[in-house]
Design a protein around this motif. Structure first.
Motif, PDB file in Angstrom:
ATOM      1  N   TRP A 153       0.827  -1.222   0.000  1.00 21.32           N
ATOM      2  CA  TRP A 153       0.000   0.000   0.000  1.00 21.32           C
ATOM      3  C   TRP A 153       0.852   1.259   0.000  1.00 21.32           C
ATOM      4  O   TRP A 153       0.398   2.330   0.359  1.00 21.32           O
ATOM      5  CB  TRP A 153      -0.975  -0.001   1.177  1.00 21.32           C
ATOM      6  CG  TRP A 153      -0.382  -0.231   2.524  1.00 21.32           C
ATOM      7  CD1 TRP A 153       0.206   0.682   3.338  1.00 21.32           C
ATOM      8  CD2 TRP A 153      -0.340  -1.470   3.234  1.00 21.32           C
ATOM      9  NE1 TRP A 153       0.627   0.106   4.511  1.00 21.32           N
ATOM     10  CE2 TRP A 153       0.291  -1.226   4.481  1.00 21.32           C
ATOM     11  CE3 TRP A 153      -0.769  -2.766   2.962  1.00 21.32           C
ATOM     12  CZ2 TRP A 153       0.501  -2.229   5.428  1.00 21.32           C
ATOM     13  CZ3 TRP A 153      -0.566  -3.764   3.905  1.00 21.32           C
ATOM     14  CH2 TRP A 153       0.069  -3.491   5.118  1.00 21.32           C
ATOM     15  N   GLY A 154       2.127   1.113  -0.423  1.00 20.06           N
ATOM     16  CA  GLY A 154       2.978   2.281  -0.551  1.00 20.06           C
ATOM     17  C   GLY A 154       4.240   2.162   0.269  1.00 20.06           C
ATOM     18  O   GLY A 154       4.401   1.249   1.090  1.00 20.06           O
ATOM     19  N   GLY A 175       1.517   6.414   1.909  1.00 24.07           N
ATOM     20  CA  GLY A 175       0.917   5.419   1.036  1.00 24.07           C
ATOM     21  C   GLY A 175      -0.575   5.599   0.965  1.00 24.07           C
ATOM     22  O   GLY A 175      -1.106   6.666   1.289  1.00 24.07           O
ATOM     23  N   ILE A 176      -1.257   4.553   0.553  1.00 25.82           N
ATOM     24  CA  ILE A 176      -2.713   4.602   0.448  1.00 25.82           C
ATOM     25  C   ILE A 176      -3.320   3.626   1.445  1.00 25.82           C
ATOM     26  O   ILE A 176      -2.647   3.119   2.335  1.00 25.82           O
ATOM     27  CB  ILE A 176      -3.163   4.273  -0.988  1.00 25.82           C
ATOM     28  CG1 ILE A 176      -2.700   2.865  -1.364  1.00 25.82           C
ATOM     29  CG2 ILE A 176      -2.657   5.307  -1.968  1.00 25.82           C
ATOM     30  CD1 ILE A 176      -3.402   2.272  -2.551  1.00 25.82           C
ATOM     31  N   GLN A 177      -4.604   3.344   1.277  1.00 24.12           N
ATOM     32  CA  GLN A 177      -5.292   2.414   2.149  1.00 24.12           C
ATOM     33  C   GLN A 177      -4.940   0.965   1.794  1.00 24.12           C
ATOM     34  O   GLN A 177      -4.408   0.672   0.727  1.00 24.12           O
ATOM     35  CB  GLN A 177      -6.809   2.616   2.037  1.00 24.12           C
ATOM     36  CG  GLN A 177      -7.303   3.945   2.550  1.00 24.12           C
ATOM     37  CD  GLN A 177      -7.307   5.050   1.526  1.00 24.12           C
ATOM     38  OE1 GLN A 177      -6.471   5.069   0.625  1.00 24.12           O
ATOM     39  NE2 GLN A 177      -8.244   5.985   1.636  1.00 24.12           N
ATOM     40  N   ILE A 225     -10.207   7.364  -2.831  1.00 25.88           N
ATOM     41  CA  ILE A 225     -10.473   5.983  -2.411  1.00 25.88           C
ATOM     42  C   ILE A 225     -11.424   5.972  -1.229  1.00 25.88           C
ATOM     43  O   ILE A 225     -12.386   5.185  -1.184  1.00 25.88           O
ATOM     44  CB  ILE A 225      -9.155   5.267  -2.061  1.00 25.88           C
ATOM     45  CG1 ILE A 225      -8.297   5.081  -3.319  1.00 25.88           C
ATOM     46  CG2 ILE A 225      -9.422   3.925  -1.399  1.00 25.88           C
ATOM     47  CD1 ILE A 225      -6.881   4.627  -3.029  1.00 25.88           C
ATOM     48  N   ALA A 226     -11.182   6.845  -0.273  1.00 23.74           N
ATOM     49  CA  ALA A 226     -12.041   6.899   0.921  1.00 23.74           C
ATOM     50  C   ALA A 226     -13.487   7.213   0.546  1.00 23.74           C
ATOM     51  O   ALA A 226     -14.420   6.546   0.996  1.00 23.74           O
ATOM     52  CB  ALA A 226     -11.502   7.948   1.893  1.00 23.74           C
ATOM     53  N   GLU A 227     -13.677   8.225  -0.291  1.00 22.99           N
ATOM     54  CA  GLU A 227     -15.039   8.654  -0.613  1.00 22.99           C
ATOM     55  C   GLU A 227     -15.785   7.619  -1.445  1.00 22.99           C
ATOM     56  O   GLU A 227     -17.017   7.624  -1.470  1.00 22.99           O
ATOM     57  CB  GLU A 227     -14.992  10.006  -1.316  1.00 22.99           C
ATOM     58  CG  GLU A 227     -14.501  11.118  -0.398  1.00 22.99           C
ATOM     59  CD  GLU A 227     -14.594  12.499  -1.002  1.00 22.99           C
ATOM     60  OE1 GLU A 227     -14.868  12.607  -2.224  1.00 22.99           O
ATOM     61  OE2 GLU A 227     -14.384  13.487  -0.266  1.00 22.99           O
TER      62      GLU A 227
END
Length: 1005
Positions: free
Chosen positions: A138-139, A149-151, A415-417
């Protein structure tokens, strides 16, 4: 982003430079990774990875022919490297490179700068380029400090959005490329169908083979487009296991039909797309290898299934050979030998390099390993290195960008939304931001970003408990609300602690659920809910999943809860019979404008930020306790900020949904809209008189002859205003009987707190107006009185009270949440900003009641005042007018109607700047509602309490300023004397970059 040359630092590379300068055959250039975007699972054959298409006469083959057996063996090893360890560790790696010729390094913990420098130093000790890897699913932040990074993949799984997965892969690939990393051991292609899986779990995209394949394929495509090799792992599938291969050898007990249908499905998908490499897991898979041999060491699995049956041509990695799942099977060195015999190309994280080399060399000399097997593996590794070298330039982030949280912020937000999932909705979600019967409680430190959003975007009270049983009095108080939102941070990633949803958390849920309509927002691993008793799950009226305890997930979950963004996530795994994979309710976006960077609509964002310091200074100088400022351009929100507090006591900060007394904005936002609509429908003629519509005005009264258009233009001879309230400051006994402290059948109309008047008050007010003589001159004089009559006309024509008509015709269809008369009937006092402390008449702080005295005596609904609303709702109406009467695809007024009423209509605009109802800019450079440089086509209105709403069709700008400058006294005129509203407007126009009307932003001579 910078253009960065890829590698290399080793001396021997120069000897082969002339080889790499040869023409590269078609199909093996750097566009390969973009070609990999053409995923076609239905293809009959696998697409070869880019490096596999390199022809034998190229660099890789020529290098292979120069290597000794020992040098070839050395190329097979990828050794663990740590940039956070001391010089002894680096010296050990240098020795292994120089003595054994190891082919690559897999970096683990450390920092980005330290890792890159360490790589450069070690490369100088290597005869050949080193193949550099990292396990950064994830980064980079998975391994390196000072990076982002990301989720986790499960969050991406909830989005069901391959485009986001591809963006994620590309972004992580770019990070890796900046550190000269050749291969990232991602994506995880395991189908996680076992909730008890301790090692894959949230690292998987989910349990649906289709979405795992689509998302992992998109992720790989994105990463390889950035010039970094992807690695599909953990073959043949680690998803349905209940033990950790780092500690033991897990068993996958399914038959071949199930394995082929589920576990192998994503791998076959990626193989057909030409993914560069695959990692073989340490698993016991009896259906494929009946002997119990770990899959990494099984020729039947690696050679028979992976290479022969599935025809995979890419680079084959073992999983780390120091893991207990395989290390316990054989002594050091033998494990490596058997992995090579089974068909692996790269031996990852060996326990003992010298022993492994010795065992492999001895086996070759004995003939136990054909030389062709060694050459095959070594040539593939060299081709992979050559392929990476031939990508001469790629766009990469700078080191500063990698270390900046903004490097991944936008992607994390997207990504969250897209991931927030509404699993259960018996609580009428999303929540109205102005609902006074809701409370939000945050449990755990991670919930603070969630609570901050609620506080900023709503008037809903919040509470915080660092642990489930702290602050019980607060929890008891809030649980008395009709609905309670309980937000839990889910900060634990380990299943043994149930991801943070333990007995204490479950106890709190059990305590609250019977007392209120409880909505649980779980910001952690969804598998935690498998431990919640079904009866307790059944008691929940709402259930929202945020998946991960990071800021962006909290912000998105809070926005979805309030309807600012829609719920659109889907559950990627099954939790129980009720909550199965792919479940998730979707909602539509309820409120708000699309926010954008000012530069995207031709404005300078840095210039706009100068407003912040200016308004803070005005608040410090007590021109107003606080304010709201909204700026739209081209229909997009470019500035939306809250400043200060409701009062100078600083007890309650202004937020996005703070409701203000709009004062004279009522004229354009209520009465004006109604008049425009009725005129458009042909039932109201502005050329007629007051007497034509209001039969109760005596025929011989001069008021009966007043033409509506003159009334609207403030040139009918009306007086400016009449102080009706003065009759009740020290009322005569007769007048005193008209008011009362309590509501009664005789006194039904509420004016303020503990202040009620008779229903006949309206008749008394109009009688008082009609007694007032008209002015002899009919020149321009701003007057409220005409709007008393316009309200009566609207109500006569429609048969409805003005507040009801405008709500039904405009506010409700437009989705406006706060725009209303009589706000105390709908909203809590905490959501309404107070105005003046009325020491003269009402003897109280005017809070939630209209400040204007005449509108107050009419019960709060006036044609000239009485409307309340938030800045965004005001902006919505002004944007609707700017867009020719259209809003969100619905036409509320004809564009010709809007144009007619907003244009200057007086015979001499220099003497009377006004439009019909709407105010206009001053033409002679004198004092007025706007700054001097604004277009004459612009229109709007200002209000006594410190409000302004303005729209400019030339520059497509809407500007709204709301304040309560009259707190605590209307004698405070600093906001007016300092020209605060028009100064801010000028600052907005100074920020315009691509002015449609160049003269509009220039001061008049």
């Amino acid at each position: 982003m910078t253009m960065k040359r890829i590698k290399f630092f080793h001396p021997l590379f120069l000897l082969f430079a002339f080889l790499t300068a040869q023409a590269v055959n078609e199909g093996q250039n750097s566009n390969h990774y973009r070609e990999a975007s053409l995923f076609r699972f239905a293809n009959a054959t696998n697409k070869e990875p880019g490096f596999a298409r390199i022809q034998s006469e190229h660099w890789a083959k020529k290098v292979l022919d120069t290597l000794t057996v020992r040098e070839k063996i050395g190329q097979l090893f990828m050794v663990a490297a740590y940039s956070n360890r001391g010089p002894e560790h680096e010296a050990e790696l240098k020795m292994q490179i120089e003595k054994y010729g190891i082919g690559g390094l897999i970096f683990f913990q450390g920092g980005p700068g330290r890792q890159l420098n360490m790589h450069k130093r070690l490369s100088k000790s290597s005869k050949l380029p080193l193949l550099i890897g990292i396990d950064a699913e994830w980064g980079l932040n998975m391994r390196l400090d000072s990076t982002y990074g990301i989720q986790r993949n499960m969050v991406l799984g909830a989005t069901q959005n391959p485009i986001l997965a591809q963006e994620a892969g590309a972004a992580i690939g770019a990070q890796c490329r900046a550190l000269d990393i050749d291969i990232n051991f991602a994506p995880v292609c395991d189908v996680n169908s076992n909730a008890a899986n301790p090692v894959i779990n949230s690292r998987s995209f989910g349990e649906d083979r289709f979405w795992v394949a689509k998302l992992s394929g998109a992720f790989a495509r994105g990463m390889e487009s950035s010039g970094v090799m992807a690695c599909a792992k953990h073959f043949p599938g680690h998803g349905d296991t209940d033990s950790d291969s780092h500690k033991t050898l897990p068993t996958v007990g399914h038959g071949l039909a199930r394995l082929d249908s589920i576990e192998l499905y994503p791998f076959k998908y990626l193989f057909k797309a030409g993914v560069s490499s695959v990692m073989v897991a340490h698993l016991n898979v009896p259906a494929m290898e009946p002997s119990g041999l770990p899959s990494t060491l099984s020729s039947k699995i690696v050679h028979g299934w992976l290479k022969d049956s599935l025809n995979y041509k890419g680079l084959i990695f073992t999983d780390a050979l120091n893991m207990k799942g395989v290390a316990d099977a054989y002594p050091a060195g033998i494990t490596d030998l058997k992995a090579l015999q089974a068909g692996a190309d790269v031996l990852l994280f060996p326990l003992d390099v010298p022993k492994a080399i010795a065992e492999i060399e001895a086996a070759i000399l004995r003939g136990d390993i054909p030389m062709d097997r060694l050459d095959e593996a070594c040539l593939k590794i060299l081709k992979a290195k050559q392929h990476q070298m031939e990508q001469a330039f790629v766009d990469t982030p700078s080191m500063e960008e990698i270390k900046s949280p903004k490097s991944m912020e936008s992607l994390r937000t997207k990504i969250a939304e897209a991931s927030i999932t509404l699993l259960k909705n018996e609580a009428n979600l999303p929540i109205d931001p102005l609902d006074k019967d809701v409370a939000v409680i945050g449990v755990g430190r991670g919930t603070k970003p969630f609570l901050n959003v609620v506080e900023d975007l709503s008037a809903i009270p919040t509470g915080f408990a660092e642990n489930p049983y702290s602050n019980k009095p607060l929890i008891a108080k809030l649980s008395k609300r009709e609905r309670v939102v309980l937000v839990m941070d889910g900060s634990q990633y380990k299943g043994k602690s149930n991801y943070g949803l333990g007995p204490a958390e479950l106890g709190l849920i059990s305590e609250l659920a019977p007392k209120t309509k409880l909505i649980l927002v779980w910001m952690g691993n969804p598998y935690a809910l498998t431990e919640m008793p079904e009866n307790l799950l059944g008691e929940l009226k709402g259930l929202v999943l945020g998946y991960q305890d990071i800021k962006e997930q909290h912000l998105a979950a809070a926005k979805a809860l309030l309807g600012v963004i829609p719920f659109k996530g889907k559950l990627p795994v099954t939790l129980n019979k009720q909550f199965v994979a792919d479940k998730g309710e979707t909602t539509s976006k309820e409120t708000g404008f699309i926010e954008t960077f000012p530069e995207k609509v031709g404005m300078d964002g840095i210039k706009l930020q100068e407003i912040d310091a200016y308004i803070q200074k005005q608040i410090k100088d007590k021109a107003t306790p606080g304010c709201r400022i909204v700026v739209l351009r081209k229909g997009k929100m470019v500035y939306n900020k809250s400043f200060g507090h409701y009062t100078y006591a600083n007890n309650q900060p202004v937020n996005r949904f703070s409701i203000y007394d709009l004062a004279s904005l009522t004229k354009v936002l209520s009465t004006g809209l109604a008049v425009m609509k009725l005129h458009e429908e042909g039932v109201l003629d502005i050329g007629k008189t007051l007497g034509d519509y209001l039969a109760w005005i005596p025929r011989d009264s001069p008021y009966a002859k007043l033409v509506l258009s003159d009334v609207m233009l403030h040139q009918a001879g009306l007086q400016g205003w009449i102080p009706y309230f003065q009759d009740y400051i020290d009322p005569t006994p007769e007048r005193a009987s008209l008011v009362n402290q309590n509501a009664s059948s005789k006194h039904p109309v509420q004016v303020a707190k503990d202040y009620f008047v008779v229903s006949e008050m309206r008749d008394s007010i109009f009688a008082r107006i009609l007694r007032e003589p008209l002015r002899k001159k009919t020149d321009y004089l701003y007057s409220d009185l005409g709007f008393y009559f316009l309200k009566e006309i609207v109500e006569t024509i429609t048969g409805k009270p003005l507040n009801v008509y405008v709500a039904e015709t405009f506010y409700q269809p437009m989705g406006l949440k706060s725009m209303t008369y009589l706000p105390r009937e709908k909203f809590s006092e905490e959501s309404i900003v107070p105005t003046e402390y009325d020491a003269l008449w009402r003897k109280q702080l005017v809070h939630g009641f209209v400040h204007d005295q005449g509108a107050a005596l009419l019960g709060g609904v006036g044609g000239h005042a009485g409307l309340f609303g938030s800045a965004e709702d005001v902006a919505a109406i002004m944007q609707m007018l700017l867009d020719g009467g259209s809003f969100n695809g619905q036409q509320f007024l004809k564009s010709s109607t809007v144009e007619f009423f907003t244009a200057a209509r007086a015979k001499n605009p220099d003497d009377n700047r006004r439009g019909l109802i709407f105010d206009k800019p001053v033409r002679d450079g004198g004092p007025g509602p706007t700054f001097d440089g604004i277009s004459f086509n612009s229109f709007g209105h200002s209000g006594f309490t410190g409000t302004l709403a303005w729209a400019d069709p030339d520059e497509e700008i809407v500007y709204v300023f709301l304040s309560n400058r009259i707190y605590p006294s209307a004698e405070n005129k600093k906001l007016i004397r300092n020209n605060v509203r028009s100064t801010i407007q000028e600052m907005i126009y100074e920020a315009i970059i691509d002015s449609k009307n160049e003269m509009a932003a220039q001061p008049k001579p």
